[in-house]
Design an enzyme around this catalytic site. Structure first.
Site, PDB file in Angstrom:
ATOM      1  CB  SER A 269      -0.944  -0.061   1.202  1.00 29.27           C
ATOM      2  OG  SER A 269      -1.965   0.887   1.090  1.00 29.27           O
TER       3      SER A 269
ATOM      4  CG  HIS B  88      -5.389  -2.808   0.385  1.00 29.37           C
ATOM      5  ND1 HIS B  88      -4.871  -2.282  -0.782  1.00 29.37           N
ATOM      6  CD2 HIS B  88      -4.773  -2.139   1.394  1.00 29.37           C
ATOM      7  CE1 HIS B  88      -3.990  -1.341  -0.485  1.00 29.37           C
ATOM      8  NE2 HIS B  88      -3.908  -1.239   0.832  1.00 29.37           N
TER       9      HIS B  88
ATOM     10  CG  ASP C  57      -6.188  -3.006  -3.662  1.00 27.54           C
ATOM     11  OD1 ASP C  57      -6.871  -2.261  -2.937  1.00 27.54           O
ATOM     12  OD2 ASP C  57      -5.018  -3.310  -3.418  1.00 27.54           O
TER      13      ASP C  57
END
Length: 556
Positions: free
Chosen positions: A263, A525, A497
């Site tokens: 991320s 995610h 995602d």
């Protein structure tokens, strides 16, 4: 971006932080909720400012680059010896039955201001899970779970099972709390009671009243951060975190950096490759962001990503899990039924066992958290939680997940993650408010592609810069990161995602001078820890042997 008239888009838009905060449970195989603070409906006053972004073509940031280990003033930092010792007792780890007996903890000494290494210094919290097969050890694998605000120390603890096998056999798994987070001089702004009040607040529906309250929250938050953390705020951006990472690389004795960033952690890795291309070893950037995109575009696309995930969940609930689905029998109407219920909590909040009420903001916060997970366990948990709320009239499960996403523990204490999130965002981006045309286009796109999450969105909701009133101005701006001279990089994207849409991974990979894109087909995610054997094999082959997957590889 808590809001008032357009609660959900504000909640998501202001919460955006280069992909969001990935908590320690984020990439575990079970994909528990509470996985990414950036879209978790963080509701500190930080989240009340309206979203904004630049409209001009991004250009490279004109920052002064310290010379790293070649700078005589930095040699004491690069040459330091880390004292590793047994980690202190951890009640949370004990509760989760995480064995810390073989892990070691330590501190890294780094300058607060790299332009003035002789000035004040700070310590960063470290943890190491030594390679299980020391005779086959390749070095260290540095890891970061995302954010800004995520704790690398907590990631190593909570991900112990996910690293088992090839990666832990061959590498010391090393995590650190980036400056301003966790136990590394954390940003402090509001107290626990203030955070509770803001999290529970749904705010007025009247646009003018909502705007006035939002502006007040933003100003109050900035003032509180300045009062309690003013000396730290100008120095906690990602570029300084990348410099800390290079010091850490040298201090553990690695000639090259091997790194797994998830991320927002992909942005740390990308900036590191830009700043220290010759020091890159094997970098895996999972659930990537597009560092060249205008902030408003990123924010809008993230809201749309969650909208689509919410719609897919609702259809799956009705079509494939009818016996336990509280959303009726119509797949076409299921998502709206859930959204209407959550909106209705503004007027009819749910009771909970601890006496707090779950209103619309907290309810949506919990749902967003679940959507960070996959279509198996996380969606199942969301079905059960909505059934408890919609059919049973109880908000206990919703509140527990909202608390987890907001960083609140059972005793009512908050972690610094949400406050670090905004502070680091503003250290990374000093872009102005969007033009009136750009704001209007953003609103039209949200109304068209995210009608549930962007219900009642107005131009005013996205018309101001998200760091308006912040105590200092950053020189950083969005730009394509080429990282010329860096070793080949592996970028990984997941098609479903919601927090870091797949197109962001495509664009980050395209921007690098040398990168390969690996695709995971599925929901949730991030790909690491998803239980996908194809992904696990690709990670192991690249990190241990340097073998990249073939271009266009898709893991389904």
């Amino acid at each position: 971006m808590k809001t008032h008239r357009a609660t959900r888009p504000r909640l998501l838009l202001a919460a955006f932080a280069a992909g969001g905060l990935l908590l320690a449970t984020a990439c575990e195989g079970d994909k528990e909720p509470a996985q990414d603070q950036a879209a978790s409906a963080p509701s500190s006053a930080a989240t009340t400012a309206a979203a904004a972004a630049p409209t001009a073509t991004p250009t490279p940031t004109p920052t002064v680059k310290p010379t790293g280990a070649d700078d005589p003033a930095l040699k004491p930092f690069y040459g330091q010896q880390i004292t590793w010792a047994a980690c202190p007792p951890d009640a949370k780890a004990a509760e989760q039955k995480i064995d810390l007996s073989l892990m070691k903890c330590g501190k890294l000494h780094v300058p607060l201001d790299y332009a003035n290494p002789a000035g004040e210094a700070i310590d960063l919290a470290l943890i190491k899970n030594p390679a299980a097969k020391q005779d086959q050890r390749l070095g260290s694998l540095m890891v970061n779970p995302g954010g800004p605000g995520g704790s690398g120390v907590e990631m190593v603890k909570s991900f112990d099972k996910q690293f088992e096998g090839t990666l832990h056999n061959r590498f010391d798994i090393v995590g650190w709390d980036p400056r301003g987070t966790g136990e590394s001089s954390p940003v402090a702004c509001l107290d626990d009671k203030q955070r509770d009040a803001l999290n529970a607040e749904d705010g007025p529906l009247d646009p003018a009243a909502a705007k006035a309250l939002s502006d007040k929250h933003a100003a109050d938050f900035a003032a509180a951060c300045q009062a309690r953390s003013g000396k730290l705020l100008p120095f906690i951006g990602t570029r300084n975190t990348a410099r800390d990472l290079d010091v850490l690389r040298a201090a553990v004795g690695d000639r090259k950096l091997n790194y797994l960033g998830i991320s927002y952690g992909t942005y740390i890795g990308a900036v590191y490759a830009e700043e220290f291309p010759k020091n890159t070893g094997r970098l895996v950037l999972d659930g990537a962001v597009d560092p060249a995109a205008a902030e408003l575009d990123l924010q809008v696309n993230q809201v749309i990503g969650f909208e689509k995930s919410f719609e897919r969940f609702a259809v799956d609930c009705v079509k494939n899990n009818a016996a336990e689905c509280p959303l009726g029998k119509s797949a076409d109407k299921a998502a709206k039924k859930a959204a209407d219920f959550l909106d209705g909590l503004r007027d009819k909040p749910l009771p909970t066992k601890d006496g707090r009420k779950v209103g619309s903001n907290l309810g949506w916060s919990a749902v967003i958290q679940f959507l960070y997970g996959d279509e198996k366990e996380a969606w199942q948990a969301l079905r059960f939680t909505l059934a408890e709320a919609m059919l049973g009239g109880q908000g206990n499960a919703l509140l527990a997940v909202a608390d987890q996403g907001n960083g609140r523990d059972e005793k009512g204490h908050y972690s610094p993650e949400q406050e670090a999130l905004r502070a680091i965002r503003c250290a990374d981006n000093a872009t102005p408010a969007p033009s009136a045309e750009a704001a209007q286009q953003a609103v039209q796109k949200l109304q068209r592609e995210a009608p549930l999450l962007a219900k009642s969105i107005t131009v005013e909701d996205v018309s101001e810069g998200s760091c308006v009133g912040w105590p200092f101005t950053s020189p950083e701006t969005p730009h394509t990161i080429r990282a010329e001279g860096a070793a080949p990089i592996l970028v990984v994207g997941t098609t479903g995602d919601p927090a870091t849409p797949y197109t962001w991974s495509e664009k980050m990979a395209q921007g690098f001078a040398g990168a390969t894109l690996l695709t995971r087909v599925g929901e949730g995610h991030g790909a690491f820890g998803s239980g996908n054997g194809c992904i696990d094999a690709a990670y192991a082959a690249y990190l241990t042997e340097g073998t990249l997957p073939a271009a266009g590889t898709k893991c389904s």
